[in-house]
Design a protein around this motif. Structure first.
Motif, short mmCIF file in Angstrom:
data_model
loop_
_atom_site.label_atom_id
_atom_site.label_comp_id
_atom_site.label_asym_id
_atom_site.label_seq_id
_atom_site.Cartn_x
_atom_site.Cartn_y
_atom_site.Cartn_z
N ALA A 155 0.83 -1.21 0.00
CA ALA A 155 0.00 0.00 0.00
C ALA A 155 0.87 1.26 0.00
CB ALA A 155 -0.93 -0.01 1.21
N THR A 156 1.95 1.23 0.76
CA THR A 156 2.86 2.38 0.82
C THR A 156 3.54 2.59 -0.52
OG1 THR A 156 3.28 1.95 3.17
CG2 THR A 156 4.83 3.38 2.02
N ALA A 157 4.02 1.51 -1.14
CA ALA A 157 4.69 1.61 -2.43
C ALA A 157 3.73 2.11 -3.51
CB ALA A 157 5.27 0.26 -2.82
N THR A 158 2.49 1.68 -3.44
CA THR A 158 1.48 2.14 -4.40
C THR A 158 1.29 3.65 -4.29
OG1 THR A 158 0.32 0.02 -4.34
CG2 THR A 158 -0.92 1.94 -5.11
N ALA A 159 1.18 4.15 -3.06
CA ALA A 159 1.01 5.59 -2.86
C ALA A 159 2.25 6.35 -3.30
CB ALA A 159 0.70 5.88 -1.40
N ALA A 160 3.42 5.80 -2.99
CA ALA A 160 4.67 6.48 -3.36
C ALA A 160 4.82 6.56 -4.88
CB ALA A 160 5.86 5.75 -2.75
N GLU A 161 4.53 5.44 -5.56
CA GLU A 161 4.70 5.42 -7.02
C GLU A 161 3.69 6.33 -7.71
OE1 GLU A 161 4.33 2.39 -10.87
OE2 GLU A 161 3.83 1.67 -8.86
N HIS A 162 2.42 6.11 -7.44
CA HIS A 162 1.39 6.84 -8.19
C HIS A 162 1.31 8.30 -7.74
CE1 HIS A 162 -0.04 3.32 -10.34
NE2 HIS A 162 0.01 2.65 -9.21
N GLY A 163 1.55 8.56 -6.46
CA GLY A 163 1.55 9.94 -6.00
C GLY A 163 2.69 10.74 -6.61
N THR A 164 3.86 10.11 -6.70
CA THR A 164 5.02 10.78 -7.29
C THR A 164 4.80 11.04 -8.78
OG1 THR A 164 6.52 9.75 -5.70
CG2 THR A 164 7.50 10.61 -7.73
N ARG A 165 4.27 10.04 -9.48
CA ARG A 165 4.07 10.19 -10.91
C ARG A 165 2.95 11.18 -11.22
NH1 ARG A 165 6.75 7.48 -14.20
NH2 ARG A 165 5.23 7.61 -15.88
N ALA A 166 1.97 11.27 -10.34
CA ALA A 166 0.88 12.22 -10.56
C ALA A 166 1.39 13.65 -10.54
CB ALA A 166 -0.20 12.03 -9.51
N ALA A 167 2.47 13.88 -9.79
CA ALA A 167 3.02 15.23 -9.69
C ALA A 167 4.14 15.50 -10.69
CB ALA A 167 3.55 15.46 -8.27
N ALA A 168 4.53 14.49 -11.48
CA ALA A 168 5.64 14.63 -12.42
C ALA A 168 5.13 15.14 -13.77
CB ALA A 168 6.36 13.30 -12.60
N PRO A 169 5.67 16.23 -14.29
CA PRO A 169 5.20 16.77 -15.57
C PRO A 169 5.36 15.80 -16.73
CG PRO A 169 6.57 18.37 -14.41
CD PRO A 169 6.72 17.07 -13.69
N SER A 170 6.38 14.94 -16.68
CA SER A 170 6.65 14.06 -17.80
C SER A 170 5.97 12.70 -17.68
CB SER A 170 8.17 13.83 -17.92
OG SER A 170 8.67 13.22 -16.74
N ALA A 171 5.19 12.49 -16.63
CA ALA A 171 4.62 11.16 -16.36
C ALA A 171 3.73 10.68 -17.50
CB ALA A 171 3.86 11.17 -15.05
N GLU A 172 2.86 11.55 -18.01
CA GLU A 172 1.93 11.13 -19.06
C GLU A 172 2.67 10.72 -20.33
OE1 GLU A 172 -2.06 12.74 -21.42
OE2 GLU A 172 -1.15 13.93 -19.81
N ALA A 173 3.68 11.49 -20.69
CA ALA A 173 4.46 11.15 -21.89
C ALA A 173 5.21 9.84 -21.69
CB ALA A 173 5.45 12.27 -22.21
N GLU A 174 5.75 9.61 -20.50
CA GLU A 174 6.46 8.36 -20.22
C GLU A 174 5.50 7.17 -20.28
OE1 GLU A 174 8.20 8.94 -16.43
OE2 GLU A 174 9.80 10.29 -17.15
N ASP A 175 4.28 7.35 -19.77
CA ASP A 175 3.29 6.27 -19.83
C ASP A 175 2.95 5.94 -21.28
OD1 ASP A 175 3.24 6.10 -17.10
OD2 ASP A 175 1.42 7.31 -16.85
#
Length: 231
Positions: A155-175
Motif C-alpha cells: 500500500a505504501t509503495a502504491t502511494a509512493a509510485e502513483h503519487g510521485t508520478r501524478a506530480a511529475a510533468p513528464s509522467a503522461e508522456a512516459e506512460d
C-alpha cells in the motif's frame, strides 16, 4: 528625527518553550505547506526561531522527525471497517485503501514511510486493526505477523509510485511511451510481451491494487512460514 531607543531583550516577547509536541506540530505544518522533502532540521529550526542543534534534544534525526510526522497524518486513516459488519476482505481493503489515500497526495511522506520505522499511537492502531481483520479471516497468527508488513508495504509503495508520478510533468508522456513499446514489441525478440500486449497495462489502479491484496491474502492462507528461520 530622534533615534528610537534600543529594545532590551528583557522587553521582547519570550519565545514559546520547545517540546517534542511543538517541534512535530511545526514539522507537520511545513509538510502541508512545502512537502516532505523540503522539511529539514535546518528549515524547521528557522520556523521555530532556534538553532538546528536545539531540535536534536527532541528528535534524533530527520528520519525520526518524518516518522513522527507520518504518525500524525495516520490519524486520518479510517479504521471503522475493523469493527464493522461484512466480509473481512472488503473491510481490510477499505482500511488499506484509506491508508493509501492518506499518503497519495503526500508522495514524499509515502517514500519516507518506506524507509522509516514509525512507532506512534496511530501507526500501532493501524497495525492492530489490520491484524484484527486477518484474524477474522482465519489467517494463522504467525503468518498474519508477516502478512501485515507486506500488506502495508504494498500500500505504501502504491502511494509512493502513483503519487510521485501524478506530480511529475513528464509522467503522461512516459506512460504513452511505455504503452507504445509494449504494444509494438517485436514478437521475434519479445514473444511473451507481444502475446500479452494490452493485457500488460490493463485494469484501473484500484482494480490492480485490490488484486495485489487478494493475491497476498491467498498466499498467506496457503503458504506456511519457513520451518527454520534465519536468525
Amino acid at each position: 528625527m530622534p533615534r528610537s531607543s534600543p529594545v532590551s531583550r528583557r522587553d521582547r516577547p519570550a519565545k514559546p518553550a520547545l517540546s517534542r509536541e511543538s517541534v512535530v506540530a511545526a514539522a507537520v505544518e511545513l509538510v502541508r505547506e512545502l512537502g516532505t522533502e523540503r522539511v529539514t532540521m535546518r528549515r524547521l529550526a528557522q520556523e521555530l526561531d532556534t538553532g538546528p542543534a536545539s531540535l536534536y534534544v527532541y528528535v534524533r534525526d530527520t528520519a525520526e522527525l518524518h516518522a513522527a510526522v507520518l504518525d500524525v497524518f495516520l490519524a486520518e486513516v479510517d479504521l471503522t471497517p475493523v469493527d464493522a459488519d461484512g466480509d473481512w476482505r472488503d473491510r481490510l481493503w477499505g482500511v488499506l485503501e484509506s491508508y493509501t489515500a492518506v499518503l497519495f497526495p503526500r508522495p514524499g511522506l509515502a517514500r519516507a514511510a518506506m524507509v522509516t520505522h514509525p512507532s506512534g499511537p496511530n501507526y500501532l492502531a493501524l497495525v492492530d486493526g489490520v491484524l484484527a481483520l486477518l484474524a477474522a479471516g482465519g489467517i494463522p497468527a504467525d503468518r498474519a505477523a508477516w502478512a501485515v508488513d507486506v500488506l502495508l508495504l504494498v500500500a505504501t509503495a502504491t502511494a509512493a509510485e502513483h503519487g510521485t508520478r501524478a506530480a511529475a510533468p513528464s509522467a503522461e508522456a512516459e506512460d504513452d511511451e511505455l504503452v507504445a513499446a509494449l504494444t509494438d514489441a517485436d514478437p521475434a525478440a519479445h514473444p511473451h510481451i507481444a502475446a500479452l500486449g494490452p493485457e500488460l497495462f490493463s485494469g484501473t489502479g484500484p482494480d490492480r491494487s485490490r488484486w495485489f491484496v487478494d493475491v497476498l491474502l491467498a498466499g498467506a492462507t496457503v503458504t506456511p512460514r519457513p520451518a527454520k528461520e534465519t536468525p
